[in-house]
Design an enzyme around this catalytic site. Structure first.
Site, PDB file in Angstrom:
ATOM      1  N   SER A 162      31.668  52.118  44.924  1.00  0.00           N
ATOM      2  CA  SER A 162      32.253  53.610  43.711  1.00  0.00           C
ATOM      3  C   SER A 162      31.539  54.397  43.991  1.00  0.00           C
ATOM      4  O   SER A 162      30.600  53.992  44.364  1.00  0.00           O
ATOM      5  CB  SER A 162      33.047  53.306  42.757  1.00  0.00           C
ATOM      6  OG  SER A 162      32.357  54.003  41.429  1.00  0.00           O
TER       7      SER A 162
ATOM      8  N   TYR B 113      29.598  47.307  36.194  1.00  0.00           N
ATOM      9  CA  TYR B 113      30.566  47.643  36.887  1.00  0.00           C
ATOM     10  C   TYR B 113      29.597  48.298  37.641  1.00  0.00           C
ATOM     11  O   TYR B 113      30.154  47.907  38.788  1.00  0.00           O
ATOM     12  CB  TYR B 113      31.654  48.649  36.792  1.00  0.00           C
ATOM     13  CG  TYR B 113      32.531  48.974  37.303  1.00  0.00           C
ATOM     14  CD1 TYR B 113      33.624  48.241  37.968  1.00  0.00           C
ATOM     15  CD2 TYR B 113      31.715  50.100  38.044  1.00  0.00           C
ATOM     16  CE1 TYR B 113      34.551  48.709  38.725  1.00  0.00           C
ATOM     17  CE2 TYR B 113      33.317  51.342  38.851  1.00  0.00           C
ATOM     18  CZ  TYR B 113      34.241  50.092  39.275  1.00  0.00           C
ATOM     19  OH  TYR B 113      35.082  51.053  40.269  1.00  0.00           O
TER      20      TYR B 113
END
Ligand code: NAP
Length: 250
Positions: free
Chosen positions: A156, A169
């Site tokens: 990401s 995350y």
């Protein structure tokens, strides 16, 4: 390195390839499963929810693509013994593994690290980092039996440039980038090529959770981005190793 999402799948270009996709039941995992099966690959669909795994399995069959294999496993509770069993099953049934796509992840919560829930931190690290580590470790021997194998880690933008409040995350994706790069160097002289990929924003449950206020219709569907994964698993992408790939937001 940015790669175009503009890729046309050729029938049977991945024929006889055995590729394991984690989180194959929905979201980007489902889209990749459909396209890889369309290209003729044998997909091992790993996921924790049997009902939605079966729904995607049925979709693949209805479209007339290569029949996948279902592999129910909860990555949060899985132990090294589960991964050894998986290695044995792959060896017994296929003799080798040609692709390993680490897609399953959880978003955790948006929270300053100072206040981050410790139990949720552990769960996020277990699913997003420890599971891909143990899975990769167990499957390197079967990947080694392929003459041209790929490992792909879904990453990401927040695993490449830190962003406040993305918590476990974001940190987990930094760790994934570290595993990907380290492994690519360790396996440099083997037939296993290792890369990470930031797919960009996609209209999935994860994106909806992260950005509840945005208009989800403006986000590209995962199936607009999944054809390029066929390219990354094909011999055309054989030279890519140790790259931080990124898909454009079109
Ligand atoms: N969507 C985006 O905009 C975006 C942007 C950048 C990066 N990514 C990355 O792309 C990948 C796919 O994301 P997505 O948007 O498709 O996410 P998603 O819709 O939330 O799907 C996540 C997948 O992971 C599975 N999973 C979660 N915990 C699991 C566990 N304990 N055991 C087994 N499977 C588990 C889920 O299964 P269940 O159905 O059982 O929950 C689901 O199949 C992720 O790695 C994500 O970080 C996504």
């Amino acid at each position: 390195m940015e790669i175009s999402t503009n890729y046309s799948i050729t029938k049977d270009e991945l024929k006889n390839k055995v590729i394991l996709v984690t989180g194959a039941n929905r979201g980007f995992g489902r889209a990749m499963t459909l396209d890889l099966a369309k290209a003729g690959a044998n997909i091992i669909m790993l996921g924790r929810d049997l009902d939605s795994l079966e729904t995607t399995y049925d979709e693949v069959l209805d479209l007339g693509y290569q029949e996948p294999i279902l592999y129910p496993l909860d990555l949060e509770g899985a132990t090294p013994e589960h991964y050894e069993q998986l290695q044995k099953n792959i060896l017994d049934n296929f003799g080798q593994l040609d692709g390993l796509i680490h897609n399953a992840s959880i978003i955790g919560t948006m929270m300053p690290i100072e206040q981050y829930d410790i139990k949720l931190w552990y769960s996020t690290m277990q699913i997003n980092v420890n599971a891909p580590f143990m899975l990769t470790q167990a499957l390197i021997p079967v990947l080694n039996k392929s003459s041209d194998a790929r490992v792909l880690f879904l990453s990401s933008s927040v695993g490449r440039v830190a962003k406040a409040y993305w918590g476990a995350y974001g940190v987990s994706k930094f760790a994934i980038e570290g595993i990907s790069k380290t492994l690519s160097e360790e396996l440099e002289k083997t037939n296993i090529k290792v890369n990470s990929i930031d797919p960009g924003r996609m209209r999935t449950e994860m994106r909806r959770t992260a950005y509840p206020a945005e208009n989800a219709d403006n986000n590209p569907l995962p199936d607009t981005k999944s054809p390029v994964i066929v390219y990354l698993m094909s011999k055309k992408a054989k030279k890519l190793n140790g790259e931080q790939l990124v898909l454009p937001n079109v």
